[in-house]
Scaffold this active site. Structure first.
Site, mmCIF file in Angstrom:
data_model
loop_
_atom_site.group_PDB
_atom_site.id
_atom_site.type_symbol
_atom_site.label_atom_id
_atom_site.label_comp_id
_atom_site.label_asym_id
_atom_site.label_seq_id
_atom_site.Cartn_x
_atom_site.Cartn_y
_atom_site.Cartn_z
ATOM 1 C CE LYS A 206 -7.560 22.865 -49.499
ATOM 2 N NZ LYS A 206 -6.342 22.413 -50.218
ATOM 3 C CD GLU A 212 -3.545 22.693 -33.913
ATOM 4 O OE1 GLU A 212 -4.478 22.407 -34.708
ATOM 5 O OE2 GLU A 212 -2.409 22.189 -33.983
ATOM 6 N N GLY A 267 -2.975 24.774 -48.636
ATOM 7 C CA GLY A 267 -2.992 25.729 -47.526
ATOM 8 C C GLY A 267 -1.811 26.672 -47.534
ATOM 9 N NE ARG A 268 3.081 22.754 -48.808
ATOM 10 C CZ ARG A 268 2.341 21.669 -48.589
ATOM 11 N NH1 ARG A 268 1.478 21.662 -47.575
ATOM 12 N NH2 ARG A 268 2.424 20.608 -49.373
ATOM 13 C CD GLU A 353 2.354 21.693 -44.127
ATOM 14 O OE1 GLU A 353 1.523 22.413 -44.734
ATOM 15 O OE2 GLU A 353 2.318 21.524 -42.885
ATOM 16 C CG HIS A 384 24.254 41.603 -32.953
ATOM 17 N ND1 HIS A 384 25.425 42.181 -32.543
ATOM 18 C CD2 HIS A 384 23.840 42.307 -34.030
ATOM 19 C CE1 HIS A 384 25.705 43.224 -33.298
ATOM 20 N NE2 HIS A 384 24.745 43.338 -34.220
ATOM 21 C CE LYS A 512 -3.431 18.527 -38.828
ATOM 22 N NZ LYS A 512 -4.130 18.745 -40.115
HETATM 23 O O1 F6P Z 1 0.077 21.770 -41.138
HETATM 24 C C1 F6P Z 1 -0.902 20.967 -41.669
HETATM 25 C C2 F6P Z 1 -1.962 21.810 -42.321
HETATM 26 O O2 F6P Z 1 -2.884 20.980 -42.962
HETATM 27 C C3 F6P Z 1 -1.380 22.832 -43.300
HETATM 28 O O3 F6P Z 1 -1.088 22.287 -44.548
HETATM 29 C C4 F6P Z 1 -2.476 23.854 -43.311
HETATM 30 O O4 F6P Z 1 -2.059 25.096 -43.841
HETATM 31 C C5 F6P Z 1 -2.802 23.936 -41.810
HETATM 32 O O5 F6P Z 1 -2.644 22.587 -41.339
HETATM 33 C C6 F6P Z 1 -4.181 24.473 -41.490
HETATM 34 O O6 F6P Z 1 -5.140 23.696 -42.149
HETATM 35 P P1 F6P Z 1 -6.640 24.319 -42.290
HETATM 36 O O7 F6P Z 1 -6.512 25.543 -43.138
HETATM 37 O O8 F6P Z 1 -7.432 23.235 -42.932
HETATM 38 O O9 F6P Z 1 -7.107 24.650 -40.895
#
Ligand code: F6P
Length: 548
Positions: A206, A212, A267-268, A353, A384, A512
């Site tokens: 987003k 990452e 995002g979620r 979150e 289990h 972060k």
């Molecule tokens: O975990 C933090 C967060 O901002 C989430 O809310 C989001 O889904 C994820 O990192 C990835 O963010 P982006 O889609 O901006 O890479």
């Protein structure tokens, strides 16, 4: 706004909680043979049975009163109408607009949301059909055979959970792979499996700034260029999903290859947007639309059902009751359906979150526990692994049991055996087994009095463990949409009841920021760092040994 705990219904519930702690679920069932009829409800494709929760009519009435006192209906209408209920980011919360199948018009900040959403859906449809039909060709003129989705958090969990849930329905047009972890092992294992000539990378972010994801995306481009050796070829093998066209362009992805999303999609809560591209590419656009249809059905249910029959509201009230009143700090998600094996992980982000916060709308610390720790795995495997603790531990873990009536694939008597465990475990957790029953069992097995005395207390199961049972018709695309939307609206209701903003995530910023600083320090050979002795010691130990 006063603290929720000052509300009359909240205080009545506190009194009821003290009384409920003296009652055993098995007595509630023994005293009332109609609990299932009273405390279960249905929507198309879903039976929701909450009769094994630690509730009675009085508690349910008080919980409904709490929902009314928290003005859930007004907040719900605010959300659907695009009011900026994400108060700390001054944003609307409109994941529901992404699946607004009756296309009723909705204007937010002078933008016709419905039309931009439908335009994007058409763009997705055209692209997906082009790729799946073999018309989209790579730099050597070959069709796409593998899709690699690069993203993390909400840009990964939704698509991956959904494609895992529905892979029984996939044809062999495309394979889909996911890279979310910045641990190089993950992308290395994916790159080993694919051919640069027939691979399409979908970079989903987003913000298009997540470290990452950007690291993985750069590695993917470098790997690709080792074969293609021509930057022009990137356009045929890399598309992006983001709100940030400036960053996608800077990365080298042409605007026409960027699928947009909007800041009013969290995002979620984004799998319904172009973040769901991997779902559509892997299963076909029609399947993706069926996921949207299922969610839309639940949106209508959430908007119209009376509170007493409103499943997402009931889910939220039960979670608040268990967590904030009965003091159970975690909640297990136990799918008795292998297709839903990623549901617990998906809901960990969705729930924790969203509601893992400690201040209310006004920024005041709340005196009650907000979100339970969400965890789980497929129920059979859990039996289990941790069911010993669920049955005899001295912590009570409310659990959501989820199963389907029709399996995706019928194999002999497997499904009946699976469902027998589904039914048995919630009964066992509710009933337990008392000293009298244990004694009778050991006597029948010929145990001596001494053996019985020695074993007795070790074999007692307290029971009185609350569970909810959800029975789905089957796990198909529409049901996945229904199930996720039920939990999304549960999360929304829980946030309103707890008076917390469910739609920001300031708590991810500190880690972060520190990681970014330390990343730079790891690139610097000096061994002194401006941290605590533990962090400094760990970093020095790592730096001294990584070169060995
Ligand atoms: O975990 C933090 C967060 O901002 C989430 O809310 C989001 O889904 C994820 O990192 C990835 O963010 P982006 O889609 O901006 O890479």
């Amino acid at each position: 706004m006063s603290c929720r705990s000052q509300l009359a219904s909240w205080q009545a519930l506190q009194t009821s909680a003290n009384k409920m702690k003296e009652i055993h679920l098995k007595d509630l069932f023994a005293n009332d043979s109609t609990r299932f009829e009273q405390f279960s409800t249905q929507i198309p494709g879903v039976l929701f049975d909450y009769s094994k929760q630690l509730i009675d009519n009085n508690v349910v009435t008080q919980l409904i009163s709490l929902a009314q006192e928290c003005d859930i209906a007004t907040w719900r209408d605010k959300m659907f109408s695009g009011e900026k209920i994400n108060i700390t980011e001054d944003r609307a919360v409109l994941h529901t607009a992404l699946r607004n199948r009756n296309e009723s018009s909705l204007v937010v900040d002078n933008e016709n949301v419905s039309s931009v959403v439908n335009a994007e859906l058409q763009k997705i449809k055209l692209f997906v059909n082009k790729v799946r039909s073999g018309q989209w060709l790579g730099y050597t003129g070959k069709a796409v055979k593998d899709v690699v989705s690069i993203g993390v958090g909400g840009s990964n969990l939704g698509p991956q959970m959904a494609t895992e849930a529905l892979k029984s329905y996939a044809d062999d047009t495309l394979k889909v792979h996911y890279v979310s972890n910045v641990d190089g092992v993950q992308i290395a294992s994916v790159l080993k499996e694919i051919d640069p000539e027939t691979t399409l990378f979908v970079i989903s972010s987003k913000t298009f700034t997540t470290s990452e994801t950007m690291t993985n995306a750069k590695t993917a481009v470098a790997w690709f260029l080792e074969s293609a050796n021509d930057k022009q070829a990137i356009a045929k093998h890399f598309v992006a999903v983001s709100t940030n066209l400036e960053k996608t362009a800077a990365f080298g992805i042409a605007d026409e290859n960027v699928f947009t999303m909007w800041d009013w999609v969290g995002g979620r809560f984004s799998l319904w947007s172009a973040i769901g591209l991997p779902i559509a590419l892997y299963l076909g656009f029609e399947a993706f639309e069926a996921v949207l249809d299922g969610a839309f059905e639940v949106d209508e249910h959430f908007k119209t059902a009376e509170f007493q029959e409103n499943i997402p509201l009931l889910m939220a009230l039960l979670s608040v009751w268990n967590t904030s009143f009965l003091g159970f700090d975690s909640q297990a998600i136990l799918p008795y359906d292998q297709a839903l094996h990623m549901l617990p992980a998906y809901l960990q982000q969705g729930e924790m979150e969203s509601n893992g916060k400690h201040v209310n709308f006004a920024g005041n610390t709340v005196p009650y526990t907000t979100v339970p720790i969400i965890w789980g795995m497929t129920g059979i495997n859990g039996q289990h692994a941790f069911y010993q603790c669920l049955h005899q531990g001295n912590v009570v873990v409310p659990a959501d049991f989820i199963a389907s009536i029709k399996p995706q694939i019928n194999v002999g008597e497997h499904h009946d055996i699976l469902l027998s465990n589904f039914f048995a475990q919630t009964e066992a957790m509710m009933m337990g087994v008392d000293a009298q029953q244990v004694r009778a069992d050991l006597t029948a097995k010929g145990k001596t009095e001494a053996e019985i005395t020695q074993l007795l207390n070790h074999k007692i199961h307290q029971g009185n463990r609350p569970t909810t049972s959800m029975l789905l018709d089957t796990v198909d695309a529409k049901t996945v949409g229904r199930l996720i939307a039920l939990y999304e609206h549960k999360i929304f209701c829980q946030g309103i009841i707890l008076a917390i903003c469910s739609f920001d995530q300031w708590g991810v910023e500190l880690g972060k920021g520190l990681a970014s600083k330390i990343e730079a320090e790891l690139l610097d050979d000096s061994v002194t760092h401006p941290h605590d002795s533990s962090t400094n010691g760990l970093m020095s130990y790592y730096k001294q040994r990584r070169a060995q």
